[in-house]
Design an enzyme around this catalytic site. Structure first.
Site, PDB file in Angstrom:
ATOM      1  CB  CYS A  85      -9.393   4.828   1.275  1.00 55.85           C
ATOM      2  SG  CYS A  85      -7.766   5.170   1.639  1.00 55.85           S
TER       3      CYS A  85
ATOM      4  CG  HIS B 196      -4.592   4.975   4.600  1.00 55.46           C
ATOM      5  ND1 HIS B 196      -4.191   4.284   3.553  1.00 55.46           N
ATOM      6  CD2 HIS B 196      -3.538   5.434   5.353  1.00 55.46           C
ATOM      7  CE1 HIS B 196      -2.894   4.571   3.499  1.00 55.46           C
ATOM      8  NE2 HIS B 196      -2.615   4.962   4.663  1.00 55.46           N
TER       9      HIS B 196
ATOM     10  CD  GLU C  62       0.782   6.380   6.135  1.00 56.49           C
ATOM     11  OE1 GLU C  62       1.917   6.385   6.418  1.00 56.49           O
ATOM     12  OE2 GLU C  62      -0.016   5.418   5.949  1.00 56.49           O
TER      13      GLU C  62
ATOM     14  CB  CYS D 252      -3.300   0.437  -2.239  1.00 56.55           C
ATOM     15  SG  CYS D 252      -3.365   2.079  -2.625  1.00 56.55           S
TER      16      CYS D 252
ATOM     17  CG  ASP E 100      -1.725   1.244   1.276  1.00 53.53           C
ATOM     18  OD1 ASP E 100      -2.224   1.700   0.310  1.00 53.53           O
ATOM     19  OD2 ASP E 100      -1.796   1.526   2.525  1.00 53.53           O
ATOM     20  CB  SER E 101       0.221   4.770  -0.238  1.00 51.36           C
ATOM     21  OG  SER E 101      -0.937   4.843   0.829  1.00 51.36           O
TER      22      SER E 101
HETATM   23  N1  DGL Z   1      -4.733   3.357   1.041  1.00 52.69           N
HETATM   24  C1  DGL Z   1      -4.879   3.772  -0.060  1.00 52.69           C
HETATM   25  C2  DGL Z   1      -6.255   3.315  -1.010  1.00 52.69           C
HETATM   26  O1  DGL Z   1      -6.787   2.302  -0.648  1.00 52.69           O
HETATM   27  C3  DGL Z   1      -4.217   5.208  -0.447  1.00 52.69           C
HETATM   28  C4  DGL Z   1      -4.276   6.014   0.411  1.00 52.69           C
HETATM   29  C5  DGL Z   1      -3.367   7.288  -0.109  1.00 52.69           C
HETATM   30  O2  DGL Z   1      -2.111   6.962  -0.083  1.00 52.69           O
HETATM   31  O3  DGL Z   1      -3.783   8.358  -0.480  1.00 52.69           O
HETATM   32  O4  DGL Z   1      -6.734   4.041  -1.629  1.00 52.69           O
END
Ligand code: DGL
Length: 255
Positions: free
Chosen positions: A179, A181, A147, A69, A6-7
């Site tokens: 997302c 996150h 984060e 992600c 993931d990011s």
């Molecule tokens: N966790 C990621 C997603 O599912 C990306 C969040 C990000 O880096 O902006 O989209």
């Protein structure tokens, strides 16, 4: 071994779901912290990062890669599948289950601008969001909270409420966590929207991962969980511990 990336730390929500269905498999998780967040980046940049991260996981021995992600799936799933020598599982916002669940006919997808602006999302909405009013909300400040390891407290509550409360006031009864996150913030979302149905595709992605692992012979190992970041492990480790719930060894990945 199954590789996931993931990011940043959001994909740990997918790691958790995969662990629940494949508790003995070895997992390797890569957080692309040096390039986080993906949401506002051009799709071509996210695609390049996704190829670099997935390539690193394959070099480490992954026999299957999970794109943990939504943004990277949107930007790069086809290229990853065309390029990698191993199967790739992607993920996208759960519009279909949300449409099945709503009673008010009002559904909202919380995601990144990259996911919501992509062709994959447009196709998904066109296919499944029939007969409902679909709202989309990019929530970059919720990515920042995770984060920063800020999963509770008045500031986190205020950030979540600013996105979610107006939707509930408009009659939205089903919220899609589009997302990875956002599952760590689920308790805060549920506090603002106690009567809403919250859709997280993590468990469905984990079930698909288990099917693909079985079909392609990626078998159980020693239940290892290896974690890496493209950022500074010393900076990321405390946040990772907060998001995962316990401290985990964290190494640097040069990719
Ligand atoms: N966790 C990621 C997603 O599912 C990306 C969040 C990000 O880096 O902006 O989209």
């Amino acid at each position: 071994m199954i590789g996931l990336f993931d990011s940043g730390l959001g994909g740990l929500s997918v790691v958790r779901a995969v662990r629940a269905v494949l508790p003995r498999h070895d997992l390797c998780y890569l957080a692309d912290t040096a390039f986080c967040p993906y949401g506002p980046l051009p799709a071509a940049t996210v695609r390049a990062r996704a190829l670099a991260c997935a390539g690193w996981l394959v070099e480490q021995g992954a026999g299957l890669v999970v794109v943990a992600c939504n943004t990277a799936t949107s930007a790069a799933l086809e290229q990853l599948r065309a390029t990698l020598p191993v199967p790739v599982v992607g993920m996208e916002p759960g519009i279909k289950p949300a449409v099945a669940a709503t009673r008010s006919g009002r559904v909202a997808v919380l995601a990144t601008s990259g996911t919501l602006g992509g062709a994959r999302f447009a196709r998904l909405a066109e296919r499944f969001a029939t007969g409902v009013e679909l709202q989309t909300v990019a929530c970059p400040a919720m990515v920042e909270l995770v984060e920063a390891g800020e999963l509770a407290g008045p500031r986190a509550e205020a950030v979540v409420a600013a996105y979610v409360a107006p939707l509930i006031a408009e009659g939205v009864d089903t919220l899609v966590l589009g997302c990875t996150h956002f599952p760590p913030l689920r308790p805060l979302i549920a506090a603002v929207a106690p009567a809403a149905t919250i859709i997280d595709t993590g468990p469905a992605v984990a079930a698909q991962t288990a099917r693909v692992a079985r079909a392609t012979g990626v078998g159980p190992g020693a239940a290892r969980l290896r974690c890496a970041t493209t950022g500074d492990p010393a900076m990321v480790a405390p946040t990772l511990a907060r998001v995962w719930g316990t401290a985990l060894p964290l190494e640097h990945a040069a990719c």
